[in-house]
Design an enzyme around this catalytic site. Structure first.
Site, PDB file in Angstrom:
ATOM      1  CG  PHE A  90      -6.742 -11.248  -4.761  1.00  0.00           C
ATOM      2  CD1 PHE A  90      -6.050 -11.383  -5.924  1.00  0.00           C
ATOM      3  CD2 PHE A  90      -8.156 -11.564  -4.476  1.00  0.00           C
ATOM      4  CE1 PHE A  90      -6.895 -11.970  -6.812  1.00  0.00           C
ATOM      5  CE2 PHE A  90      -8.727 -12.003  -5.456  1.00  0.00           C
ATOM      6  CZ  PHE A  90      -8.385 -12.320  -6.737  1.00  0.00           C
ATOM      7  CD  GLU A 100      -0.615 -12.027  -4.223  1.00  0.00           C
ATOM      8  OE1 GLU A 100      -0.393 -11.588  -5.236  1.00  0.00           O
ATOM      9  OE2 GLU A 100      -1.668 -11.484  -3.585  1.00  0.00           O
ATOM     10  CB  CYS A 150      -8.474  -0.156  -4.958  1.00  0.00           C
ATOM     11  SG  CYS A 150      -8.082  -1.343  -6.223  1.00  0.00           S
ATOM     12  CD  GLN A 199      -3.044  -0.806  -0.093  1.00  0.00           C
ATOM     13  OE1 GLN A 199      -2.959   0.211  -0.580  1.00  0.00           O
ATOM     14  NE2 GLN A 199      -3.996  -1.731  -0.058  1.00  0.00           N
ATOM     15  CG  ASP A 227      -6.938  -5.904  -0.713  1.00  0.00           C
ATOM     16  OD1 ASP A 227      -7.238  -5.098  -1.345  1.00  0.00           O
ATOM     17  OD2 ASP A 227      -5.743  -5.522   0.017  1.00  0.00           O
TER      18      ASP A 227
END
Length: 411
Positions: free
Chosen positions: A247, A268, A343, A220, A316
């Site tokens: 993820f 992931e 997002c 991030q 995510d």
């Protein structure tokens, strides 16, 4: 965190950037921050109007120097900087940028001066000719770590890259330099590692934990706001549950969740990220985690074959969001709760419509986190209670269990 009544003080301490009229990176900087955050809240309320009325707002803590990563492009006139608004062929000098730290300015000036003395050809995104593509700067916000990535189209001019790396290291401007080669046509600031100097791993202190991540993996860009997002997710999860983190990256949410979970399984695609997640998990008091490098949809089917069940799913995903396949395979693991971290409001809105095809659900809480002040982007977290699953719909599109079951476990 700042509350609504603090906006006046927050805005009073901020002076707009000198590049406001030519930069495309902060299109909302001319708006008062109170207007920015209310516009984002209104946008998400509209996207979620069919599911929940109240949206909790977590505004930005800082309006400047909040980013831990910036990308500088090398244009056709051999200038290094940000792309101009409405003109992706040319850049303007990065001096005075308010996004990253002031330390990034010293690094930028040194690299710009060095490149001015070289004969490196800029990479042309239209003809796909040339050499130098991007220079990437990343830093830790909690530790004195700074790493530069140099992205080229070929592995030529090794002596020049070596010289730049040596200068940056000897002048104590950075703790590491990573040279990456990107032979693909796509205009992206990434590539395959060619050579590294110094330490190209960064660490960030968040939620009383240390998160280590390689230069080439995602993390991030606003760690302060990411920490608030971590704490919000923790507040929505009952301790002692089995959790599946889709993820999961380097474990940004997995590691703090594992501290209060009975068991956590993270998946992931990036092998580097999974290696970092496993290392980050070593600081936990108990060994109650498993991290797998695999495609999420394939791993979900593998878990179904193994007859695994999870009480909570945390997802995510990237901006593209989830897929119907992921939803179907996720629901076959019998979760009761989904925490969706998004997002991209458009893909979130679409995904909730898809979820409704397969399951009755209730959005219990929704919150926005302003990771990206001065832009239209916002991070949204939705806490969803999963009720009755529509098994006829979920199972009508089932593929044979033998398909897509391969997984990659990194030791």
């Amino acid at each position: 965190m700042p509350q609504m009544m603090d906006f006046e003080d927050l805005e009073a301490s901020f002076t707009p950037c000198m590049h406001l009229n030519e930069c495309q990176g902060c299109p909302r900087m001319s708006d008062a921050y109170s207007q920015q955050i209310m516009a984002k809240k209104s946008y998400i309320q509209d996207a979620l109007k069919d599911y929940i009325a109240h949206i909790t707002v977590f505004p930005a803590e800082k309006l400047q120097f909040h980013r831990n990563k910036v990308d500088w492009w090398y244009d056709g006139e051999k200038h290094l900087g940000f792309r101009k608004k409405g003109d992706i062929r040319h850049t303007f000098k990065n001096e005075g940028c308010l996004l990253a730290s002031k330390a990034s300015q010293d690094v930028y000036k040194h690299i710009e001066s060095f490149l001015a003395q070289q004969q490196l050809t800029p990479y042309n995104i239209y003809t796909h000719e040339g050499y130098l593509r991007y220079v990437i700067y990343r830093e830790s916000k909690s530790l004195p770590q700074r790493v530069v990535g140099i992205i080229t189209a070929t592995a030529d001019h090794a002596d020049v890259i070596q010289s730049l790396a040596t200068q940056l290291m000897e002048n104590n401007l950075v703790s590491g330099v990573c040279w990456l080669v990107n032979t693909r046509y796509a205009d992206t600031s990434e590539g395959d590692i060619q050579q590294q100097w110094g330490d190209c791993t960064l660490k960030e202190n968040m939620s009383e934990l240390v998160f280590e991540y390689p230069f080439t993996t995602f993390f991030q860009t606003n760690p302060q706001m990411a920490e608030h997002a971590q704490k919000f997710v923790l507040s929505r999860v009952t301790p002692g549950k089995t959790i599946l983190d889709l993820f999961c990256g380097v474990g940004t949410f997995s590691i703090p969740l594992a501290k209060q979970a009975d068991y956590l399984f993270g998946v992931e695609l990036s092998k580097e990220a999974i290696q970092a997640a496993k290392k980050n998990a070593q600081q936990l008091p108990t060994r109650n985690t498993t991290f797998i490098a695999n495609d999420v949809a394939k791993q979900l089917q593998q878990l179904e074959v193994e007859k695994r069940k999870f009480e909570i799913v945390v997802a995510d995903p990237p901006r593209a969001g989830l897929s119907k396949k992921i939803f179907r395979r996720m629901l076959r693991l019998f979760p009761k709760q989904l925490i969706y971290i998004s997002c991209n409001p458009e893909s979130l809105q679409r995904d909730l419509k898809w979820l409704a095809e397969y399951c009755d659900f209730e959005v219990k809480h929704a919150a926005i986190f302003d990771f990206f002040p001065h832009t239209d982007h916002v991070e949204t977290i939705v806490d969803i209670t999963l009720n009755e699953i529509k098994w006829n719909k979920v199972n009508s599109e089932r593929r044979r269990p033998s398909e897509d079951t391969a997984s990659v476990e990194l030791k």
